[in-house]
Design a protein around this motif. Structure first.
Motif, short mmCIF file in Angstrom:
data_model
loop_
_atom_site.label_atom_id
_atom_site.label_comp_id
_atom_site.label_asym_id
_atom_site.label_seq_id
_atom_site.Cartn_x
_atom_site.Cartn_y
_atom_site.Cartn_z
N VAL A 144 -6.36 -17.50 -7.29
CA VAL A 144 -7.05 -17.10 -6.06
C VAL A 144 -8.44 -16.69 -6.79
N ASP A 145 -8.53 -16.94 -7.83
CA ASP A 145 -9.86 -16.67 -8.05
C ASP A 145 -10.40 -15.15 -8.43
N LEU A 146 -9.76 -14.80 -9.08
CA LEU A 146 -10.59 -13.49 -9.33
C LEU A 146 -9.94 -12.83 -10.53
N GLY A 147 -10.22 -14.03 -11.77
CA GLY A 147 -10.05 -13.21 -13.14
C GLY A 147 -10.96 -12.31 -13.43
N ILE A 203 -2.63 -12.13 -1.62
CA ILE A 203 -1.60 -13.98 -1.66
C ILE A 203 -1.46 -13.74 -3.25
N ALA A 204 -2.21 -13.31 -4.44
CA ALA A 204 -1.41 -12.93 -5.94
C ALA A 204 -0.56 -12.60 -5.63
N GLN A 205 0.05 -11.07 -5.03
CA GLN A 205 1.12 -10.94 -5.42
C GLN A 205 2.19 -11.55 -4.41
N ALA A 259 -1.37 -15.55 -13.83
CA ALA A 259 -1.76 -16.79 -13.80
C ALA A 259 -1.68 -16.78 -12.32
N ALA A 260 -1.38 -16.09 -11.24
CA ALA A 260 -1.61 -15.67 -9.97
C ALA A 260 -2.71 -15.20 -9.79
#
Length: 248
Positions: free
Chosen positions: A122-125, A145-147, A117-118
Motif C-alpha cells: 500500500v506504499d506506506l514503507g 487496506i494493509a490490515q 509486505a502489506a
C-alpha cells in the motif's frame, strides 16, 4: 465458489436492508455498486460475519458461518475493510497491522514478514513507524487496506476502499486489486463506477436491498446504449439506466 448466497435477508429494525439476495462469486474482483442506502454495507457485513442474516443461506469458503467453529475458520481466511475503521491513535502503522495479524491468529513466525509486505503493497514503507494520529485520511485508508490483506486472505471484502485516496493512489490500488484477484475472491463495495470499470470482472448493482443487475462491466455499459440515462461515461449511463428501470 467462495461466496454462495441464497435468498439472504437482513432486517434492521423495521427496514429490510438486504431483501432476498442471491449471489455467487469465485476468484476475481467483484464490484458491488449502488446508491447510498442500497444495502451494500449491510451485505458486506453479513459476508464478513459481523452480523448474522435474518433468513436465507450464506456459505463462505465452503463453510456455514452460522456455527462457531466454521465461523472462526472463515475469519482466519478473511480480510475485511469496513467503511469506518476504528484505530488506536498511539499505535504505529506496523503495530496496528501486527495487531490485526494476531487477531487473525496468524503464526507468530510469519507476522513480521507479512506485515512488512502489506505495508509495502500500500506504499506506506516510509511511514511504517509513524503514529496513526499523524497520518492523513488517505494514509489511514491505506493502513486499513494493509490490515485487510496482511493474512493473504482467500476472501477479501472492501467497503469504499478508495475513499480519501488521490487519483494516483486510486490507479495504484486498482492494480493491486487486479493482482489480488488472481488468487482470491475480492468484493469491492463502492459508489465510484469508474473503479468498477477499471478493476472488476463482474459487477452487481444493488438498490433498496435487492440485486437489480449482475453481469460484466461491459454488459452494464450496454444497458445505457440508446437510453436517455444520466452519466458522463458509458458505464455511468448503464448504471443510471438499470436503476431507472428497476424503480419503474
Amino acid at each position: 465458489m467462495n461466496v454462495e448466497i441464497t435468498d439472504l435477508t437482513r432486517r434492521l429494525g423495521r427496514t429490510q436492508a438486504v431483501a432476498g439476495v442471491d449471489l455467487a462469486a469465485g476468484p476475481g474482483v467483484f464490484g458491488l455498486l449502488g446508491p447510498n442506502g442500497a444495502g451494500k454495507t449491510t451485505l458486506l457485513r453479513l459476508m464478513a460475519t459481523v452480523i448474522p442474516p435474518t433468513s436465507g443461506t450464506l456459505r463462505l469458503l465452503g463453510r456455514d458461518p452460522g456455527s462457531y467453529g466454521p465461523r472462526k475458520e472463515i475469519r482466519r481466511r478473511l480480510g475485511y475493510l469496513p467503511q469506518n475503521l476504528g484505530y488506536y491513535p498511539g499505535f504505529t502503522v506496523v503495530e496496528f497491522i501486527e495487531y490485526f495479524a494476531l487477531l487473525k491468529e496468524m503464526p507468530a513466525a510469519r507476522i513480521p514478514a507479512a506485515v512488512a509486505a502489506a505495508v509495502e503493497r500500500v506504499d506506506l514503507g516510509g511511514k511504517a513507524k509513524a503514529k496513526l494520529r499523524t497520518l492523513s485520511g488517505g494514509m489511514l485508508r491505506r493502513v486499513g487496506i494493509a490490515q485487510a490483506i496482511v493474512n493473504d486472505p482467500e476472501l477479501l471484502l472492501l467497503d469504499e476502499p478508495t475513499a480519501g485516496l488521490d487519483p494516483e493512489q486510486r490507479v495504484a490500488f486498482r492494480a493491486l486489486l487486479r493482482d489480488l484477484g488472481q488468487r482470491a475472491t475480492v468484493v469491492v463495495s463502492t459508489h465510484l463506477v469508474e473503479d468498477v470499470g477499471a478493476a472488476c470482472s463482474e459487477v452487481a448493482l444493488m438498490d433498496q436491498g435487492k440485486i437489480v443487475f449482475h453481469g460484466t462491466p461491459a454488459e452494464l455499459t450496454a444497458r445505457g446504449e440508446g437510453a436517455a440515462a444520466a452519466g458522463d461515461a458509458p458505464l455511468e449511463r448503464g448504471y443510471s439506466a438499470v436503476l431507472t428501470a428497476a424503480r419503474s
